[in-house]
Design an enzyme around this catalytic site. Sequence first.
Site, PDB file in Angstrom:
ATOM      1  N   ILE A 237     -15.075  -2.417  24.654  1.00  0.00           N
ATOM      2  CA  ILE A 237     -16.106  -1.646  25.356  1.00  0.00           C
ATOM      3  C   ILE A 237     -15.888  -0.146  25.226  1.00  0.00           C
ATOM      4  CG2 ILE A 237     -16.825  -3.427  26.984  1.00  0.00           C
ATOM      5  CD1 ILE A 237     -14.833  -2.222  29.004  1.00  0.00           C
TER       6      ILE A 237
ATOM      7  N   SER B 151     -13.172   3.092  23.096  1.00  0.00           N
ATOM      8  CA  SER B 151     -11.883   3.419  22.497  1.00  0.00           C
ATOM      9  C   SER B 151     -11.689   4.908  22.589  1.00  0.00           C
ATOM     10  CB  SER B 151     -11.791   2.904  21.065  1.00  0.00           C
ATOM     11  OG  SER B 151     -12.517   3.705  20.204  1.00  0.00           O
TER      12      SER B 151
ATOM     13  N   PHE C  60      -6.050   6.945  21.871  1.00  0.00           N
ATOM     14  CA  PHE C  60      -4.860   6.100  21.821  1.00  0.00           C
ATOM     15  C   PHE C  60      -5.154   4.630  21.970  1.00  0.00           C
ATOM     16  CE2 PHE C  60      -4.051  10.104  23.769  1.00  0.00           C
ATOM     17  CZ  PHE C  60      -2.961  10.570  23.081  1.00  0.00           C
ATOM     18  N   ALA C  61      -6.239   4.366  22.626  1.00  0.00           N
ATOM     19  CA  ALA C  61      -6.408   3.008  23.115  1.00  0.00           C
ATOM     20  C   ALA C  61      -7.719   2.390  22.703  1.00  0.00           C
ATOM     21  CB  ALA C  61      -6.340   3.039  24.644  1.00  0.00           C
ATOM     22  N   LYS C  62      -7.671   1.075  22.693  1.00  0.00           N
ATOM     23  CA  LYS C  62      -8.888   0.287  22.588  1.00  0.00           C
ATOM     24  C   LYS C  62      -9.074  -0.317  23.974  1.00  0.00           C
ATOM     25  CE  LYS C  62      -9.909  -1.937  18.702  1.00  0.00           C
ATOM     26  NZ  LYS C  62      -9.919  -2.930  17.635  1.00  0.00           N
ATOM     27  N   VAL C  63     -10.286  -0.316  24.466  1.00  0.00           N
ATOM     28  CA  VAL C  63     -10.506  -0.870  25.800  1.00  0.00           C
ATOM     29  C   VAL C  63     -11.422  -2.078  25.676  1.00  0.00           C
ATOM     30  CG1 VAL C  63     -11.337  -0.411  28.143  1.00  0.00           C
ATOM     31  CG2 VAL C  63     -10.191   1.403  26.848  1.00  0.00           C
TER      32      VAL C  63
ATOM     33  N   LYS D  25      -7.041  -1.818  28.844  1.00  0.00           N
ATOM     34  CA  LYS D  25      -6.758  -0.741  27.898  1.00  0.00           C
ATOM     35  C   LYS D  25      -5.547  -1.156  27.076  1.00  0.00           C
ATOM     36  CE  LYS D  25      -6.014   4.262  28.000  1.00  0.00           C
ATOM     37  NZ  LYS D  25      -6.282   5.496  28.731  1.00  0.00           N
TER      38      LYS D  25
ATOM     39  N   ASP E  78      -8.209  17.259  32.016  1.00  0.00           N
ATOM     40  CA  ASP E  78      -9.062  16.773  30.922  1.00  0.00           C
ATOM     41  C   ASP E  78     -10.407  16.305  31.499  1.00  0.00           C
ATOM     42  OD1 ASP E  78      -9.744  16.233  28.326  1.00  0.00           O
ATOM     43  OD2 ASP E  78      -8.689  14.316  28.213  1.00  0.00           O
TER      44      ASP E  78
HETATM   45  P1  ADP Z   1      -7.822   7.182  25.734  1.00  0.00           P
HETATM   46  O1  ADP Z   1      -6.760   7.401  26.763  1.00  0.00           O
HETATM   47  O2  ADP Z   1      -7.314   6.553  24.473  1.00  0.00           O
HETATM   48  O3  ADP Z   1      -8.633   8.421  25.473  1.00  0.00           O
HETATM   49  P2  ADP Z   1      -9.727   6.184  27.658  1.00  0.00           P
HETATM   50  O4  ADP Z   1      -8.956   5.839  28.879  1.00  0.00           O
HETATM   51  O5  ADP Z   1     -10.448   7.509  27.696  1.00  0.00           O
HETATM   52  O6  ADP Z   1      -8.824   6.091  26.336  1.00  0.00           O
HETATM   53  O7  ADP Z   1     -10.766   5.026  27.367  1.00  0.00           O
HETATM   54  C1  ADP Z   1     -11.592   5.065  26.221  1.00  0.00           C
HETATM   55  C2  ADP Z   1     -12.990   4.613  26.593  1.00  0.00           C
HETATM   56  O8  ADP Z   1     -12.977   3.250  27.034  1.00  0.00           O
HETATM   57  C3  ADP Z   1     -13.629   5.384  27.735  1.00  0.00           C
HETATM   58  O9  ADP Z   1     -14.199   6.585  27.314  1.00  0.00           O
HETATM   59  C4  ADP Z   1     -14.640   4.376  28.255  1.00  0.00           C
HETATM   60  O10 ADP Z   1     -15.811   4.381  27.456  1.00  0.00           O
HETATM   61  C5  ADP Z   1     -13.925   3.050  28.068  1.00  0.00           C
HETATM   62  N1  ADP Z   1     -13.233   2.691  29.310  1.00  0.00           N
HETATM   63  C6  ADP Z   1     -12.027   3.128  29.702  1.00  0.00           C
HETATM   64  N2  ADP Z   1     -11.697   2.644  30.914  1.00  0.00           N
HETATM   65  C7  ADP Z   1     -12.734   1.863  31.309  1.00  0.00           C
HETATM   66  C8  ADP Z   1     -13.020   1.104  32.500  1.00  0.00           C
HETATM   67  N3  ADP Z   1     -12.152   1.071  33.500  1.00  0.00           N
HETATM   68  N4  ADP Z   1     -14.202   0.448  32.567  1.00  0.00           N
HETATM   69  C9  ADP Z   1     -15.084   0.502  31.539  1.00  0.00           C
HETATM   70  N5  ADP Z   1     -14.887   1.220  30.395  1.00  0.00           N
HETATM   71  C10 ADP Z   1     -13.725   1.889  30.277  1.00  0.00           C
END
Ligand code: ADP
Length: 527
Positions: A19, A21, A24-27, A42, A134
């Site tokens: 949903i 990314s 660093f991460a894929k969510v 995450k 941020d």
């Molecule tokens: P990173 O730390 O790698 O930048 P993020 O924490 O910003 O990753 O998460 C990347 C994306 O994933 C977010 O911008 C959002 O679109 C989605 N996401 C993150 N956390 C959630 C959550 N709790 N519920 C729904 N979508 C989420």
Amino acid sequence: MPVDSTSELLKHYEVYETIGSGGFAKVKLGRHILTGEKVAIKIMEKKDLGDDLPRVKTEIEAMKNLSHQHVCRLYHVIETSSKIYMVLEYCPGGELFDYIIAKDRLSEEETRVFFRQIISALAYVHSKGYAHRDLKPENLLIDENHNLKLIDFGLCAKPKGGLGLELLTCCGSPAYAAPELIQGKAYIGSEADVWSMGVLLYALLCGFLPFDDDNYMVLYRKITRGKYSNPHWLSPASILLLNQMMQVDPKRRLTVKQLLDHPWVMKGYSTPVEWHSKHPVRSFTSETSEKRRNEMCNSPLIEQGRPRQQKPERRERTRENKENLAVTGTDGDVFALPAPRTPMSSRKTKSNRNVATTPNNNIISTKMCNYVLNCISHMSRSRSLDLAGCQVDSGQKRKGGKVFGSLERGLDKVITMLTPSKKRGPQDGPRKIKAQYNVTLTSQTDADQVLNQILSILPEKNVDFVQKGYTLKCHTQSDFGKVTMQFKLEVCILQKPEVVGIRRQRLKGDAWVYKHLVEDILSTSSV
Ligand code: ADP
């Protein structure tokens, strides 16, 4: 040796589609097996994190200590030998950024509802001794009740001098960075957050950024001068508030405390912003996985077992002290977290003008200049590659009176231009969905026509895609083959009225570059 296995995760959660990314991460969307509650998972590959591992630890540590109605909750952390999983409260409404661009911009009234929540979150975060650093609309998610939740605490700790590479990789968009931060001066985190909140407020009210340029040195100069335009639709009260928040001299800037009952914030409300947490105090322990396994029965997810909005008062009380964060390794190793600490340097500010809600309002004093310049040059490089790949010339577009065309209007225009296509449509029909803010309504009724039109436009814009039925998973690449942007476009049928809609979802990449790209696709196709 840690076991490299996802079994620990899969024992407790079903894992569904990606949903989002980030850097660093894929969510992924997940579901807690015992309770059925949806969660966001995450997922971080340790080998990809490298020097960024401290950032993840910073984020986990901060989120463990934060429990607030407008801060995304961290339920559970699982570590295997190759991955770290953070199980988070799921926010189905997506990013505030996408909400803004779907609407072009928000009314002052709607902005006020959101902005009060942002102030509430930041007053709380500051009161806990953290500065977020941020803040941007991509890091505010909308939950099922249309309330905001702050995410991405990876930059909230004090940057360490010499870790330029780490900070380079972690660097958020400089468009939201305070002048003192990009100038490399010592700065107070809460003051820098107020600047970013000003930029955010501007983005909500205007639909574009106050300081923007594809060339980051030009952007840098614009920020340090602190000059921006006030579009004609801004009320005098909004202009005043923005001006009070985006003061180049941080000592002249409003404080978060002053924002709580600021006249603009109070308009239509009888009470100042409530910033105290409505959640019970959480206590966290690091446990062995055996102990944790026994205590999973007390985890918030298991205990909830129903939508969280039901009977909140009673449930919150019974949950007290049970929301222990389980931090485990699959082999029983504890994923060692640093002891709770303030992320700020201990050097005190000379000024007495501390934010009352910020007891640990310490100065961050680092070689920020090198960091920011590195960061800017890095981002400048990657952005120019993005732009080269996408052939976006957003700078040109901004020279017109209207900074960005509305995505909605653009899409409507594209769709009006549709011509019948000989291409065969997919076998399965398009999904039928209810209208949502990230779905653009068209006046068309033939989904295949809309799909084929979009299919013919994407290659022209150097957008690669994979088609699955009526969903196009799109991406752009840099010259070096790195994926710079990922998003989904889904042609669907809306129920009332029964017309074709296009659902958009940004998965990866800079939000504003994404906006430029999609608008470029649309405006070019409608010529
Ligand atoms: P990173 O730390 O790698 O930048 P993020 O924490 O910003 O990753 O998460 C990347 C994306 O994933 C977010 O911008 C959002 O679109 C989605 N996401 C993150 N956390 C959630 C959550 N709790 N519920 C729904 N979508 C989420």
